[in-house]
Design an enzyme around this catalytic site. Sequence first.
Site, mmCIF file in Angstrom:
data_model
loop_
_atom_site.group_PDB
_atom_site.id
_atom_site.type_symbol
_atom_site.label_atom_id
_atom_site.label_comp_id
_atom_site.label_asym_id
_atom_site.label_seq_id
_atom_site.Cartn_x
_atom_site.Cartn_y
_atom_site.Cartn_z
ATOM 1 N N HIS A 137 4.311 28.816 -3.642
ATOM 2 C CA HIS A 137 4.618 30.059 -2.920
ATOM 3 C C HIS A 137 3.459 31.038 -3.187
ATOM 4 C CE1 HIS A 137 6.707 33.946 -2.289
ATOM 5 N NE2 HIS A 137 7.601 33.272 -1.582
ATOM 6 N N ASP A 214 7.359 27.990 -12.110
ATOM 7 C CA ASP A 214 8.019 28.861 -11.147
ATOM 8 C C ASP A 214 9.353 28.197 -10.785
ATOM 9 O OD1 ASP A 214 8.983 30.183 -8.967
ATOM 10 O OD2 ASP A 214 7.145 30.041 -7.767
ATOM 11 N N GLN A 217 13.220 28.371 -7.051
ATOM 12 C CA GLN A 217 14.081 27.520 -6.221
ATOM 13 C C GLN A 217 14.803 26.458 -7.050
ATOM 14 O OE1 GLN A 217 14.752 28.252 -3.218
ATOM 15 N NE2 GLN A 217 13.074 29.624 -2.662
ATOM 16 N N LYS A 240 18.033 34.948 -5.530
ATOM 17 C CA LYS A 240 18.135 33.586 -4.972
ATOM 18 C C LYS A 240 19.173 32.772 -5.744
ATOM 19 C CE LYS A 240 13.206 33.466 -3.808
ATOM 20 N NZ LYS A 240 13.182 33.664 -2.360
ATOM 21 N N CYS A 378 5.954 32.111 3.178
ATOM 22 C CA CYS A 378 5.068 32.574 2.091
ATOM 23 C C CYS A 378 4.411 31.386 1.407
ATOM 24 C CB CYS A 378 5.822 33.430 1.077
ATOM 25 S SG CYS A 378 6.456 34.942 1.781
HETATM 26 N N1 PLP Z 1 8.458 31.145 -5.933
HETATM 27 C C1 PLP Z 1 9.139 30.424 -5.051
HETATM 28 C C2 PLP Z 1 9.116 28.928 -5.141
HETATM 29 C C3 PLP Z 1 9.857 31.053 -4.044
HETATM 30 O O1 PLP Z 1 10.545 30.327 -3.160
HETATM 31 C C4 PLP Z 1 9.839 32.462 -3.973
HETATM 32 C C5 PLP Z 1 10.538 33.144 -2.894
HETATM 33 O O2 PLP Z 1 10.824 32.588 -1.848
HETATM 34 C C6 PLP Z 1 9.137 33.155 -4.943
HETATM 35 C C7 PLP Z 1 8.447 32.473 -5.921
HETATM 36 C C8 PLP Z 1 9.109 34.631 -4.962
HETATM 37 O O3 PLP Z 1 10.393 35.115 -5.129
HETATM 38 P P1 PLP Z 1 10.663 36.675 -5.207
HETATM 39 O O4 PLP Z 1 10.240 37.243 -3.893
HETATM 40 O O5 PLP Z 1 12.115 36.785 -5.442
HETATM 41 O O6 PLP Z 1 9.845 37.179 -6.320
#
Ligand code: PLP
Length: 420
Positions: A137, A214, A217, A240, A378
């Site tokens: 992401h 990270d 998900q 999420k 993203c």
């Molecule tokens: N990392 C992953 C794999 C994501 O799917 C997302 C959001 O879709 C993020 C990071 C960023 O999440 P946030 O906008 O809640 O910080």
Amino acid sequence: MITARAFKASDAPGMRWDVERVRKDFPALDQQVHGKPLVYLDNAATSQKPQAVIDALVGYYSRDNANVHRGVHLMSERATEAYEGARVRIQRHLNAASAREIIFVRQATEGINLVMATFGRSFVGPSDEIVITAIEHHANIVPWQMLCEEKRAALRVVPVDDRGDLIMEEYARLLGPRTRLVAITQVSNALGTVTPIKEIIRLAHRHQIPVLVDGAQAVPHHQVDVQDLGCDFYVFSGHKTFGPTGIGILYGKETWLERMPPYQGGGDMIKAVTFEKTIYNELPYKFEAGTPHIAGAIGLATALEYIAGLGLDRIGAWEHGLLAYGTELLATVPGLRLIGTARRKSAVLSFVLDDIHAHDLGTILDHQGVAVRAGHHCAMPVMQRFGVPATVRASLAFYNTPAELETLASAVQKALEIFR
Ligand code: PLP
């Protein structure tokens, strides 16, 4: 006309999952959009909140609202107890060794930026390298790019194969004496790929390289045990994970957090301040400047307790069944191409349909009550890797039903007819 076989109990083996009962916990699911029953399939963007989380927020604001760590009065004591209690509940959920390793941040994005700004600025120098993957992401790309630019370091990217699986030989090849950090997702938001994160960490540690995971998900779908993984940093977002927006977690091994400078300066992160010198607070407060999102922390702990109560194994089994069924249903739609067919996949169905633009398709689905995401999610480098500008993404949660997937497939079929 959908011709796939019907969803069977064997799709989610060995379990009785009363999905209708579970759905009753989520008030937002029970509504109509454009005159149709809502089919909410945008869970990777943000998930719906159970009543227990809503009640926890209302309860905090209606009884205990006060600032934490500061007041001598009873309400402040109650707020502090609830806030610190939430930290301990989250520590237990992740099986972190200590609550000192749980830092409240705004979301996964801030957790990664915190590590970039503190660990990164302290331990990364010219010609050093940071290893990420092609399926990250933007939140796990851009901060590292910014750091590399600042430090004249280099970003190294692990490629993926045509299914969306990481090419592990390439990963192993990229690890070297200049690698200062590996920062990799546990589950891809755009493709659903579940990465072999334990192996990734094991290989990095063989070279004494720390690993940031990270988990944005992953935590909504899997039991995560940070000690079992052995990762050095782990981030995820509350919103999420069936919790509130504006709250997230950075887990960090105490040994690293102790060595890292503070992220932001301000109240709560200090022990003593004079104009000559500031002595920083102990962990975890060193990284929590200013009044925190107290209600958010309480809501997030409640959300994690809620999913643990349902059982993460049972959640995984149900979602696995849904994913298999949804994959089969979509395979019956002519001209539909699934993007992301990794060997281990989480509950994401990303696809393109003929030459219909994803946004047009998303809008047609919306008018049939089906909420999906259309775009690059993203994750623009993933789109480039698969040669598409955008996809439609249906992302599932444990409250979704086989009937909803049938509605999705019928709605896609209808869109095809409209465009033909
Ligand atoms: N990392 C992953 C794999 C994501 O799917 C997302 C959001 O879709 C993020 C990071 C960023 O999440 P946030 O906008 O809640 O910080």
